[in-house]
Structure formats: C-alpha cells, structure tokens
Scaffold this active site. Sequence first.
Site, PDB file in Angstrom:
ATOM      1  N   ARG A  74     100.919   0.567 101.056  1.00 41.48           N
ATOM      2  CA  ARG A  74     101.039   2.021 100.949  1.00 41.48           C
ATOM      3  C   ARG A  74     102.170   2.408 100.019  1.00 41.48           C
ATOM      4  O   ARG A  74     103.099   1.630  99.789  1.00 41.48           O
ATOM      5  CB  ARG A  74     101.308   2.632 102.337  1.00 41.48           C
ATOM      6  N   THR A 281      83.583   4.146 110.050  1.00 34.80           N
ATOM      7  CA  THR A 281      84.192   4.941 108.983  1.00 34.80           C
ATOM      8  C   THR A 281      83.314   6.116 108.535  1.00 34.80           C
ATOM      9  O   THR A 281      82.212   5.917 108.016  1.00 34.80           O
ATOM     10  CB  THR A 281      84.557   4.100 107.740  1.00 34.80           C
TER      11      THR A 281
END
Length: 476
Positions: A74, A281
């Site tokens: 990230r 998802t």
Amino acid sequence: MPRATKIVATLGPASSAPEVLERMILAGVDVVRLNFSHGTADDHIARANVVREVAKAAGKSVAIMADLQGPKIRVGKFEGGHTELVAGQQFILDASSNDLGNHERVGLDYKELPRDVRPGDILLLNDGLLKLVVNTVRADAVHTTVVAGGPLSNNKGINKAGGGLTAPALTAKDMEDIKTAMAFQCEYLAVSFPKSATDMEMARQLANVAGQQWRHRPALIAKIERIEAIPALESILRASDGIMVARGDLAIEVGNAAVPALQKRMIKMARELDRVVITATQMMESMIHNPVPTRAEVSDVANAVLDGTDAVMLSAETATGKYPVETIEQMAAIALEAESAEDSSIDTDFADKRFERIDQSIAMGALFTAHHLGCKAIVALTESGSTALWMSRHNVKVPIFGLTSQPFSERRMALYRNVRPLLMNSCSDRDDALAQAEALLIESGALRPGDTYAITCGEPMGHPGGTNMLKVCRVG
C-alpha cells in the site's frame, strides 16, 4: 428444495450489533467472515463470541472464517488524507519516506517495491482505478508517470500488472493473527496472496501448532488473487481445504476479461478435487448504498451458483453497507432461483469412475440410490464431515444432511453446498444412532411419515473415515 448455495457475510461496523447479526443469520448467513485487516485481537475474539452466541440462539449452524490480511502492499498517508493525480503528471513512490505525502510523492508500506519493478512496468492503485507507468528506479524511489488519474487517499493498495511482487504470503502480523484465530477456534482460516502450495503448508503448520492446546485444526482456504497462483492452482488446492476466487486483486493482475473463465476453471477444479470454493468480491456492490442490486449483479451471483460454487461472499455490502440484511435476502433469493434451473449430473459424473476408498464409494452409492429412488433426503452420520463433503461435490436434487456429534464438524459443514448440518448425541450403538437421526429429521421438518431416505454410517460407530454402510429407510 432448501437453498443449496451458502452465503458468507463479512462482519463490520454495519453488522456487529447482535440484533443485526441475528437478522442476518435468520436471513440466510451460513459463514461469518472476520477481516483481520481491521481491528485488534480483542475485537476479533469478542466478535467471534457474539457470533457463536447469536447463532446458538437462532438455532443455526454458522461457521467463522478468519481472513488474514497478508502483505500490506500500500501507499502511505497524505497531508489532508488524500491527493488528486492528473494524467501526464510525474509522481514518486518513495520507500524511504516516512513523511506525509502530497501531489508529488508518497511513502510506501511495502519497502521492497523499488526492487520489484523495472522501467515500463504498470502499477495499478486503488483497486485498479489509477494507472502509473514506471519511468526509473533511483535508490528507494520509484519515479512514475500517471496514465489514468483520480483521487488517491491514505493506505490504498498497489498492484503490479502481470504480477511479480515478491511479498511473502504470511507476514509477522499474520502469524500473530493465526494465534488469535485459534484462540476462538475458527472453522476456516483464509490465507491471502498465496503463490504456491508451500505458502499453504506453512500456514497449516502454524495453525496446527497454535491450535494444539485446544486440539483444534482449522480448514484452510487459499485466496487466489495473484497471477503466480494460477499455474500452481492444482498444487495449492491439494495443500488446502478450499479456495476463494478473490476476483478483486486477481482481476487487477490478470485483467478483468480473464476473470470469468478463470472463475469457472477454479470452481470446476475445486469440485473435482473434493475441495470447497467461495466466489467473492463485488457480488452485490451497489447494495452498499442501494436497497436493490443491479441486473448485472443478479446475473453475476446466478452464474457463480450455476458454475457450482459452494458459497457466494459479501464484503463491504455487509461490513459497512446500508442494507446488510436486505443484501443477504436478495442473494439468497437469487441463489434459489438459479438452483431451480440446474439439472442433476449424477449419472454422467459416475460414468467410468473408479473409487478406491470404501467410505467414498458408500457416499457415491448413497447419491446414486437417493436420486433414482426419489428419496426425500440423504443422511450422512459423520464424525469429520468428510462423507457429507464428498456427497456435496455432485449436483443432486436431494438435500444432504450431515449429522455429527462434533460441534466443530457441524459448523464446518455449514460451508458445504447442499449440506444441512445437524448436531446429534454421540452413540456407540448403530440402531440407536439411526433412530436418533430419523427423529432429528422428522423434528426439523425434513421428513414425514411415508418418506424414504438414504442413510450412511460406519461400524463400529465413532471412528472418522469409517463409513461402510448404506441403508434405505422409510419413515413409519
């Protein structure tokens, strides 16, 4: 016919209150997912205890899946919490920076990124919404040009198109989280970003050691979200108890267009290898904000059901969405409708097939017999749940009931397609066990006088892997 496909729901701020969780379970939740990317160890233990209490009060078998965070690939944090990237601008990802980011650069949680990329590589940020091309790598700084811009906020994820990031599947945090998950004895442990069977074998060893004091061994779910996992899919499956088709990160690495065919392939392979499979998802993404799904989402859920998935999963829809209960109700209705269009494939499944194990042969014999006799139910008396799992790998229009004296096995079977788990008293006498099983099914409304059903068990009773008897009975 009751619903065969199971529903996995993620717990979060929108669904942690016991009264909301109860409504969700009554609406159709079979497995509760605890996302270890958020919260503390104490938070997860407390939530697991609430799930157990609410499920018991609701009279339903509900499994808990602990989902490990995996490596944090990230960006860092920004001044003001976010910035805006514009196509054509230069932007630096700086692994050496601990300062707050701005419109020119930002730090990284993943310090290995400069060693994993080369000029020309494509980096996709924030679930693929932002696209950067690598120009040069200078020491710990990756210099890029923004190809597709947009807002970028704190801690958004980074993917490399085509894969190739070297981050290990299990981090130090994951190893601590495994200990937490064993403390509340989760039925399923989901491992993020595995690239090989070795990743799953390591996770199993860690879980078995951490759960040893409770004599607890969870089932392992491999989340398929890296491109490197695709050529290793069969070996990963054999090292796991199931897989999750994690279409978010996977789509970013392989491209959106490749995902539907991969989903079908993964579901088919999992069923052939007697493993469970979860499709996940963005299945009902619009219901985070809206009370009804889009038609595309309805088709997506229905197609996963028709592909043969054991379960469909909800993430933000139930964790932070405005309509967690309504989302589950809609998903359950879609699954039921899709299942009604399925054809039984039991005869073609058994053509030219050989069985080497007695217990597996008995399980298959029960399916074939119940299908052709028109039985109202198939009943598996099982210690481990394996007999019910084998039965659930084949599409047969007869409900399967997994009866066990082991609470862990009862909850574990909650994920198996077309299996209804029931807890029964331990019996050493076969006739007593058969009588108790029939009474339980009559009490549950599954059987009525005159109904026929097929039942399997093992003699002597109480030994895992010992199923060696098939009997067809009629309720008196």
